[in-house]
Design a protein around this motif. Structure first.
Motif, short mmCIF file in Angstrom:
data_model
loop_
_atom_site.label_atom_id
_atom_site.label_comp_id
_atom_site.label_asym_id
_atom_site.label_seq_id
_atom_site.Cartn_x
_atom_site.Cartn_y
_atom_site.Cartn_z
N PRO A 235 52.80 -20.64 -77.37
CA PRO A 235 53.15 -19.24 -77.68
C PRO A 235 53.16 -18.98 -79.18
N ARG A 236 52.55 -17.87 -79.57
CA ARG A 236 52.52 -17.51 -80.99
C ARG A 236 53.79 -16.79 -81.44
N ASP A 237 54.64 -16.39 -80.50
CA ASP A 237 55.85 -15.65 -80.88
C ASP A 237 57.00 -16.56 -81.27
N GLY A 238 56.73 -17.85 -81.38
CA GLY A 238 57.77 -18.80 -81.76
C GLY A 238 58.52 -19.41 -80.60
N SER A 239 58.28 -18.94 -79.39
CA SER A 239 58.94 -19.51 -78.22
C SER A 239 58.39 -20.92 -77.96
N GLY A 251 52.51 -13.43 -69.36
CA GLY A 251 51.24 -12.81 -69.74
C GLY A 251 50.59 -13.41 -70.96
N ARG A 252 50.83 -14.68 -71.24
CA ARG A 252 50.24 -15.33 -72.40
C ARG A 252 48.85 -15.84 -72.03
N CYS A 253 47.86 -15.08 -72.40
CA CYS A 253 46.48 -15.38 -72.04
C CYS A 253 45.57 -14.85 -73.14
N ARG A 254 44.69 -15.68 -73.65
CA ARG A 254 43.82 -15.28 -74.76
C ARG A 254 42.96 -14.07 -74.41
N LEU A 255 42.52 -13.97 -73.15
CA LEU A 255 41.61 -12.90 -72.79
C LEU A 255 42.30 -11.54 -72.66
N THR A 256 43.59 -11.54 -72.31
CA THR A 256 44.29 -10.26 -72.14
C THR A 256 45.20 -9.93 -73.31
N ALA A 257 45.63 -10.94 -74.04
CA ALA A 257 46.48 -10.73 -75.22
C ALA A 257 46.06 -11.77 -76.25
N ARG A 258 45.07 -11.43 -77.04
CA ARG A 258 44.38 -12.40 -77.91
C ARG A 258 45.32 -13.17 -78.82
N ASP A 259 46.37 -12.55 -79.31
CA ASP A 259 47.28 -13.21 -80.26
C ASP A 259 48.51 -13.81 -79.58
N SER A 260 48.47 -13.96 -78.26
CA SER A 260 49.66 -14.45 -77.57
C SER A 260 49.78 -15.97 -77.59
N VAL A 261 48.66 -16.68 -77.77
CA VAL A 261 48.68 -18.15 -77.74
C VAL A 261 47.83 -18.72 -78.86
#
Length: 368
Positions: A235-239, A251-261
């Protein structure tokens, strides 16, 4: 030590070596009957939650093998399904199970198509076209199962088989959800990383075709992205990273939320996908309640990408195949970042050309 099993009609078989095991059962090789006997294996389930219900489930599947809907599913060679052929019980301990075709006769484990090392060792001729073919075959098989009222419920690489042409087979039929007359046989198995979000943490949630469709999208992503799970990444949010299922729920998925992981630099590039498939992935993994693409829709889209003119062969590495929509090779891009999903075969020893005896008219001989 060999194990003897017997069917309800009194026919006996000898089980020899153990060749596999899962969460509920153990698979054994069946001694050859000689001649043209088909290759068989047997699955034994030592401790089903409800032994009587399990026996009834197997008996119904054996009977359904002769019904028109199942005959159609089992048509063709090689057979795509390890369908129960006969219910059996061990002679000494009374453990229930069933005989089924040995998928190893025509296929190998599905996982060998998911990593570069396994592909290079076990499927040296595999390219991205092979992965596309396997994805299309899996989607088509699942669409046919859904059309006949079967829900797989525990779709995962361990239950799947593949050959060098990308043809796909499926095992563990006894865990499926299906209807037989008025009696319903539910599915309760699930596997971390291969469970739809609505079933994660919901112990009593039965599988539905839509939950199979979610896992199909996961498997297609792994095939096309060289084994990369769509919800992999820190996770990119620090979690803290907890699990694939946690990433699914959030919902951490590169295709749906590019900056999530965050992913390794050498991961397969997301933009290698044709636009039609990228759109299907985004719909499949969206957190909104809109319907997911079904298996038949996936099959049509994947088969379309295998049509003549849709694939290009890289001029640098013939193992690099990619969509015509991409003006340059994504696998060469990946190789420049430290990983190559489809490396060129290592050069073999070059045999010395035999020395020619000079002929009278061979002017090259005079110059040597």
């Amino acid at each position: 030590m060999a194990i003897r099993v017997v069917s309800g009609t009194g026919h006996e078989w000898l089980l020899t070596e153990q060749i596999g095991s899962g969460s509920e059962g153990v698979v054994y090789a069946v001694g050859s009957g000689g001649g043209d006997s088909p290759a068989l294996v047997a699955k034994l389930v030592p401790a089903p939650a409800d032994p009587a219900a399990y026996r009834r489930r197997i008996e119904r599947l054996v009977r359904q093998r002769r019904e028109p809907r199942t005959v159609q599913l089992l048509a063709g060679e090689p057979s795509r399904l390890a369908w129960p052929l006969a219910a059996v019980t061990t002679v000494r301990r009374g453990v229930d199970g069933y005989l089924m075709p040995d998928m190893r006769a025509a296929f190998g484990p599905f996982a060998r198509l998911l990593t570069p090392a396994a592909r290079q060792r076990l499927l040296p001729g595999a390219t991205w076209a092979t992965a596309l073919a396997a994805a299309a075959a899996l989607a088509r098989l699942l669409a046919e199962l859904h059309a006949e009222g079967y829900v797989v419920g525990d779709l995962k690489p361990d239950n799947l088989w593949v050959d060098e042409r990308g043809r796909v087979g499926m095992a563990d039929v006894d865990s499926w959800q299906f209807q037989d007359g008025r009696e319903a046989f539910g599915g309760r198995m699930r596997t971390p990383g291969y469970t739809a979000p609505e079933r994660i943490g919901a112990a009593g949630a039965p599988p539905e075709p839509a939950s199979d469709d979610f896992v199909l999208a996961v498997l297609v992503h792994q095939l096309l992205m060289s084994g990369l799970h769509p919800f992999a990444g820190h996770p990119r949010d620090g979690s803290p990273y907890l699990s694939l299922d946690d990433n699914v729920l959030r919902g951490r998925c590169r295709l749906t939320a590019r900056d999530s992981v965050a992913l390794p630099r050498a991961a397969a590039p997301a933009d290698l996908l044709p636009r039609s498939l990228a759109a299907l992935f985004r719909s499949a993994f969206a957190r909104s309640p809109r319907p997911r693409p079904g298996a038949a829709e996936w099959a049509r889209a994947l088969e379309g990408e295998l049509a003549p003119g849709r694939l290009v062969t890289c001029a640098v590495n013939a193992r690099h195949r990619h969509t015509v929509e991409r003006p340059w090779c994504p696998w060469c891009d990946q190789a420049q970042r430290g990983g190559d999903s489809y490396p060129a075969p290592p050069p073999g020893p070059v045999a010395a050309a035999p020395r020619r005896r000079p002929l009278p008219t061979d002017r090259s001989a005079e110059r040597r």
